[in-house]
Design an enzyme around this catalytic site. Structure first.
Site, PDB file in Angstrom:
ATOM      1  N   ASP A  90       0.764  -1.061   0.068  1.00 39.72           N
ATOM      2  CA  ASP A  90      -0.001   0.079  -0.040  1.00 39.72           C
ATOM      3  C   ASP A  90       0.968   1.152  -0.088  1.00 39.72           C
ATOM      4  O   ASP A  90       2.078   1.231   0.467  1.00 39.72           O
ATOM      5  CB  ASP A  90      -0.843   0.035   1.147  1.00 39.72           C
ATOM      6  CG  ASP A  90      -1.988  -1.249   1.206  1.00 39.72           C
ATOM      7  OD1 ASP A  90      -2.218  -1.673  -0.023  1.00 39.72           O
ATOM      8  OD2 ASP A  90      -2.349  -1.509   2.380  1.00 39.72           O
ATOM      9  N   LYS A  91       0.264   2.342  -0.380  1.00 43.54           N
ATOM     10  CA  LYS A  91       0.913   3.681  -0.708  1.00 43.54           C
ATOM     11  C   LYS A  91       1.675   3.990   0.787  1.00 43.54           C
ATOM     12  O   LYS A  91       2.617   4.405   0.726  1.00 43.54           O
ATOM     13  CB  LYS A  91      -0.044   4.654  -0.932  1.00 43.54           C
ATOM     14  CG  LYS A  91       0.497   6.076  -1.014  1.00 43.54           C
ATOM     15  CD  LYS A  91      -0.351   7.172  -1.381  1.00 43.54           C
ATOM     16  CE  LYS A  91       0.073   8.524  -1.397  1.00 43.54           C
ATOM     17  NZ  LYS A  91      -0.874   9.545  -1.840  1.00 43.54           N
TER      18      LYS A  91
END
Length: 313
Positions: A121-122
């Site tokens: 995830d970011k």
């Protein structure tokens, strides 16, 4: 079924081919990815010519842990998206890889995901493997699919799990109410998810609140798996804006509160880091192991917690 018989393409690539109406059954277009074929026939797949990539290479400070002519292992910083998507086409890991590698990246994942075997995830940081050719990509994907790749994470969460070490086995599915979220569901729904955990350190802030430092081993690779499992157990990750619960920070050390807000809550950075990865090199047939250092934001908070809380190693 198609993915089992067309092993050179990823599941996502096959889904794209179906969505683009390039898959036929007895000359009829298959438009539903979950369509079940109730009679015998011929499945034909049209592979379109590769589109010219519109992704611009960009010089970026990639933290490369290892590189040879087959693959790259890098340490992703929090706040960087792995591959281009809506609203972000210029500052992703892929943009940096295209500049660094030029055209030596696998294309199994399609135009938007050259070289990307898996993603994180970011706002999660940590180790990421990138493939430079399709055979290497396929082999690494199979290792992930067969669960022979060992990934370990570290995380900081609110509250303490019932045991110091154990395994969370709870199925996970996409939420019916918020499509950005995943949720724990019944055993006959979703997909099986297994998270093994071990408590590294416990920091008691007051009689009602503690921060806990865990190491997690993933036996499955579901979307948001650790975040969902820990939230389900009443121990949401610090800084997780998607799976957040209201935490009362009254009567805790102001230095700790400032670090949590500045490094995690305000930037919406969940305290989750892909610490290490262990896999078999597809070409050299050697076991490969890479471990990253604890990120600065983790270290600063941990050091402060050791000084300003009741610390139990």
């Amino acid at each position: 079924m198609i993915s089992q018989n067309l092993e050179e393409f990823s599941r996502n690539r096959i889904k794209s081919l179906i969505n683009e109406q390039n898959v036929l059954f007895n000359d009829s277009i298959i438009s539903d990815q979950s369509q079940k074929l109730k009679k015998t026939g011929i499945i034909s797949i049209s592979i379109p010519e590769p589109k010219e990539s519109y992704i611009k290479p960009k010089k970026m400070d990639l933290d490369i842990l290892f590189e040879d002519k087959y693959l790259i292992v890098l340490n992703k910083k929090p706040g960087i998206v792995v591959h281009p998507g809506a609203g972000n086409k210029d500052s992703t890991i892929v943009n940096g890889l295209l500049y660094h590698c030029e055209k030596t990246l696998s294309d199994i994942g399609g135009v938007l995901r050259p070289g990307i075997v898996h993603r994180i995830d970011k706002m999660t940081s940590g180790v990421l493997i990138v493939a430079k050719d399709n055979n290497v990509h396929k082999s690494l994907s199979d290792q992930f699919k067969n669960r022979t790749i060992l990934k370990k994470y570290i995380c900081l969460c609110w509250n303490k799990l019932p045991k110091n070490d154990g395994t969370i086995v709870e199925n996970i599915a996409r939420s019916r109410f918020n499509r950005k979220k995943m949720t724990v569901c019944n055993k006959n729904e979703g997909k099986k998810a297994i998270t093994e955990y071990r408590l590294l350190e416990n920091f008691i802030l007051n009689v009602n609140l503690s921060v806990n430092f865990y190491e997690c081993k993933l036996h499955t690779g579901r979307t948001h798996q650790i975040r969902v499992h820990f939230d389900f157990m009443g121990c949401p990750l610090i800084g997780d804006d998607l799976y957040k619960k209201k935490i009362n920070l009254v009567n805790i050390n102001p230095q700790i509160s400032k670090l949590i807000d500045g490094n995690f809550n305000i930037p919406k950075r969940q305290a989750l880091h892909a610490k290490s990865i262990n896999f078999l090199h597809p070409k050299k047939n050697q076991k490969m192991f890479f471990e990253t250092e604890i990120p600065d934001d983790f270290s600063k908070l941990l050091n402060n917690l050791k000084k300003n809380s009741h610390h139990k190693p």
